[in-house]
Design a protein around this motif. Sequence first.
Motif: not given
Length: 700
Positions: A278-282, A297-300, A309-313, A451-459
């Motif tokens: 979702x954040x990348x799409x935004x 881009x904020x996230x825990x 950020x790498x994909x955006x780059x 603001x984009x929020x990453x609100x879950x941790x990777x598996x």
Amino acid sequence: MTIDTANTEQQTYLPPALRPKLAKLGVQHLRDMLLHFPMRYEDQTQVRPISALIEGESVVVEGVVELAETKLKPRRQFVVLLREAGADGISNFAPRLTLRYFNFYPNIVQALKVGATARVFGEVRAGRYGLEMVHPVFKKAVTASSASGTLTPVYPSAGGVPQTALRTLATKARKVAEWQTDLLPRAITEALHLPVWRDAVQVLHQPAQSEPPLALETRTHPAWQRIKFDELLAQQMALRDAKTLRAGESAPAISPTGLLGEPLRQRLPFSLTASQERSLTEVLADMARATPMTRLLQGDVGSGKTVVAALAALIAIEAGYQVAFMAPTELLAEQHFNKLRHWLSDLPVTLTWLTGSLPAAEQKAAQAACKRGETQIAIGTHALFQKKVSFARLGLIVVDEQHRFGVEQRLQLRQRGQQDSERVLAPHTLMMSATPIPRSLAMSYYADLDVSVIDELPQGRQPITTKLVSEARRGEIASRIYAAVQQGAQAYWVCPLIDESELMEVELQNATALYADLVLLMPNVKVALLHGRMKTEEKAATMADFAANRVQVLVATTVIEVGVDVPNASWMVIEHAERFGLAQLHQLRGRVGRGAAASTCILLFADKLSDTAKLRLKVIYENTDGFVIAREDLRIRGPGELLGPRQSGLPSLRYANIEEDVELVEAARDVATKLEHDGTFNKTAFLDRWIKNRAEFAKA
């Protein structure tokens, strides 16, 4: 009739002798006194009989001077004995009060002669011979009918500016009619049940004795609500203006081709989470527009901001543009460099490393590569801000831990755009933060950002167990770490200092001493030391050894606070945890829990803790959610300290508290939207009242 404007302007000048001192208070013009509100009030309207005085009270007392003399011992002082008015001076039982002046002038001696009736105001204290006042304010005795019915304001002061001068200037400022104009439509203030501007200012500068003192002191009085609302509204409007100004700039419209981004996705050992997608799409939607992106881009900790950020780059590179990737420390920048180099190793992407510690020849080569366009991603620290660094086609700036960079530094890089026909194309900006922003902070200080929020941790991320342990049990903790390392684990041990410091009130466990101790306590275990004073190559080698498990225990200062990613490290010990802020503790704890093993963070604390330190440790012990921790950090420290105007570029709020006044923040946001389309509203005058240097504010 002609108006003498020069004379009118002259009347609004500040006294020349006081100008330097008043400037320290933020008062550079007489109109500034309107917003320089009292910090408290004294009730000098009621005369208290000497017989009814209570220790600790600040009161007005009236009496007859029975004794007045200058004493030289134990130190020079003017002592006055004040007898209660109307009491029999012959009686030894007549109530009396001692007045002491250690700094006194002839006018005081003249006024307080024996037999004179005197009125004084001050704090009642217990003296050696009964109740007394030290340096009370002398007031001429007046009749009850002529006494003031208002409370006496006490203003914030500095540099010896007397209260009498501040009161005089505040009164003078309130007499300038144009400054008393209510700039907000009455329909808006009535709907919010707020008083008119003139009444609010009058009440706060000179409240009637009948005004509730508690409401004034706690800033819950309706007059205070009006002031705080206007301040928040000005902030909202200034932020919107800044966003509008940026929207008027041109930027390259960048769309993905999939040539680089898709191959990276396929080779990653993990899938992006839903919030990462979702954040990348935004981010990509913003980059596709021909106006500069300014997105946070904020996230825990450990939520996976870097891969977004790498994909955006890569998408910027696909379109033929360059990327600048900045971090606040060399260690963090190098972590990003190594991670990107690993991810992009099989892709046709050129990375350049640029920091201030590089040898001159290597710096020149890196700068030349950026200028010629040979570099596609430049990764570094503040060195990327240097005037010598220029880019051929800079399309995207990624700023990690953005709050650590000053406004001027961010502006310098944003201005590195390139000429495109008649326009200058500003680069898109993606800022990252591992310190989640509480809702109230996002509505106020970050209202101009998307603001984009990453609100879950990777598996696969493991929960971290946090333990609070007295520093007296340090030896026991060392034994536990030693046993865990013997089983294949790795550990960080963090200290707040590098060497001994005579400036600290208590002796802190320092990194060099701890390193020596652990080497002795842990035979057959490789212990290493890492701190900010080491040379760059030494730090890099030490970190590489730890990442490769050639080092099992890393004793470090807070240089490992952000960015360090060693999945096998499952233990974190933090010395003197009470000395760290909540954000730092949360960041440090986030260095573990990145692998398959269950992780533990041990917070060692001193026996004597301040109330604030206890509160911080309680919060970090009970919470792992970065948003909850950030909200508590905001409540404890406030936005001024949390952000800092130098880092944020925003004027700090003087009167509103965004956590306590969240309803006013919401109201200000809504009203700002309404007034955007109100042609009768004088926004320029309103912002000039509240925000100085608005041009610089908008640039930031």
